[in-house]
Enzyme design. Structure first.
Site, PDB file in Angstrom:
ATOM      1  N   ASP A  68     162.495  44.188  55.145  1.00  0.00           N
ATOM      2  CA  ASP A  68     161.280  44.930  54.791  1.00  0.00           C
ATOM      3  C   ASP A  68     161.470  45.791  53.548  1.00  0.00           C
ATOM      4  OD1 ASP A  68     158.871  44.435  56.291  1.00  0.00           O
ATOM      5  OD2 ASP A  68     159.978  45.028  58.076  1.00  0.00           O
ATOM      6  N   GLU A  99     154.858  47.344  54.023  1.00  0.00           N
ATOM      7  CA  GLU A  99     156.266  46.927  54.163  1.00  0.00           C
ATOM      8  C   GLU A  99     157.160  48.159  54.248  1.00  0.00           C
ATOM      9  OE1 GLU A  99     156.463  44.048  54.924  1.00  0.00           O
ATOM     10  OE2 GLU A  99     155.053  42.859  53.764  1.00  0.00           O
ATOM     11  N   TYR A 106     161.676  51.317  61.641  1.00  0.00           N
ATOM     12  CA  TYR A 106     162.968  51.033  62.289  1.00  0.00           C
ATOM     13  C   TYR A 106     163.838  52.289  62.307  1.00  0.00           C
ATOM     14  CZ  TYR A 106     161.382  46.290  61.141  1.00  0.00           C
ATOM     15  OH  TYR A 106     160.641  45.152  60.997  1.00  0.00           O
TER      16      TYR A 106
HETATM   17 MN   MN3 Z   1     154.818  41.615  55.198  1.00  0.00          MN
HETATM   18 MN   MN3 Z   2     157.039  43.784  56.786  1.00  0.00          MN
END
Ligand code: MN3
Ligand code: MN3
Length: 324
Positions: A68, A99, A106
């Site tokens: 990401d 993103e 996380y």
């Molecule tokens: Mn994406």
């Molecule tokens: Mn993503």
């Protein structure tokens, strides 16, 4: 582009593609913030996992963070720079921001589960893991080498492979646990991310097909063949990665089947024939159970099949299609 060409302002009253407003609206509607999701219950759930299960969980999240990070910082910005439509650029910019939200989420999960020292170890592990670094490099290289329509097509196809295929070796485990009532809060975050990725994969898949249409017909096969070869090269790294992360907890085969299934979905987003032909029934039912109902309907994209996207015919593409 001529040097002195006038700069154009984006006019939302004259929209360039009939799908642009729909995608913009859908992206806005899906907006979410990681901190809105409660992870309190996950702390208790975490303690019931074995050491090995915890390690797998931590590493898959760390790996997803890398993907990401690159998609937000390099992938989306590189692609939007080379897209002509100002509206498509706007949509891609919004996607790039999400993103970063994914990457950040996380860390939010980590801060609930792990010590700062452990978190640092995991981010170090990301830099050291060969399979993870290699698959990321294949994708990022394509982003950094856009010079013409052909390389733009490959970059867009790589983006779809990243979002609709590579993420799923990571998504498997949170879905597998939340499908059993474990780590539910984190599972909810993963579901929100999957909902975003399904729209991203579809949108960039459409853009890729538009670029392919501009390329002389006799040169197209070489490019689509290249997509399959990238997909298969990635698959080799995916197998190594999955073995390392899931081998000891006995889930390797099931994760690989799920990865194959999503590789086919990525190919479908690109209007290409499937390769693995994995069916819904082959997927571990606990994982499907971990997908919430809202997210499950993202299957609609794949079940609509090739013709839907292939023809670049968006006449049948209505607001209802996003009605999740
Ligand atoms: Mn994406
Ligand atoms: Mn993503």
């Amino acid at each position: 582009m001529p040097k002195n060409k006038s700069k154009k302002a984006i006019n939302w009253n004259r929209i360039s593609g009939d799908y642009s407003k729909l995608f913009w609206d859908q992206n806005i509607r899906q907006f979410w913030v990681d901190e809105e999701i409660s992870l309190v219950e996950d702390k208790k759930s975490w303690k019931t996992l074995s050491k090995q299960e915890q390690t797998t969980y931590e590493k898959i999240l760390a790996g997803l963070t890398l993907l990401d990070t690159e998609q937000g910082g390099v992938g989306m910005p590189s692609i939007l720079k080379h897209v002509d439509s100002l509206h498509d650029k706007a949509i891609l910019t919004f996607m790039a921001a999400m993103e970063q939200m994914h990457a950040k989420s996380y860390s939010t999960i980590f801060s609930t589960l792990s010590s700062m020292e452990r978190i640092d170890e995991l981010f170090h592990w990301v830099e050291e893991n060969k399979a993870l670094q290699q698959k990321t490099k294949i994708i990022v290289d394509s982003y950094e080498n856009i010079t013409d329509d052909k390389s733009l097509y490959i970059a867009m196809a790589s983006s779809v492979l990243l979002e609709t295929y590579l993420f799923y070796s990571g998504f498997f485990y949170p879905l597998y646990l939340s499908g059993q009532g474990k780590m539910i809060g984190s599972g909810e975050i993963i579901n929100l991310i999957i909902r975003d990725e399904s729209v991203h994969g579809l949108f960039v898949g459409i853009l890729a097909q538009q670029v392919l249409e501009r390329i002389p017909e006799k040169e197209r096969k070489e490019l689509t063949d290249k997509v399959y070869s990238i997909m298969l090269e990635l698959f080799e790294h995916e197998k190594t990665y999955t073995k390392e992360l899931y081998g000891e907890i006995g889930l390797y085969d099931e994760v690989i089947t799920y990865v194959e299934y999503n590789a086919d979905k990525a190919l479908m987003n690109l209007g290409l024939d499937t390769h693995f032909d994995v069916e819904d029934k082959d997927i571990n039912s606990i994982v499907l159970n971990g997908l919430d109902t809202e997210t499950k309907t993202h299957d609609f994209f794949s079940t609509k099949g090739n013709g839907y996207i292939k023809a670049l015919n968006h006449d049948d593409f209505e607001e209802d299609d996003f009605n999740w």
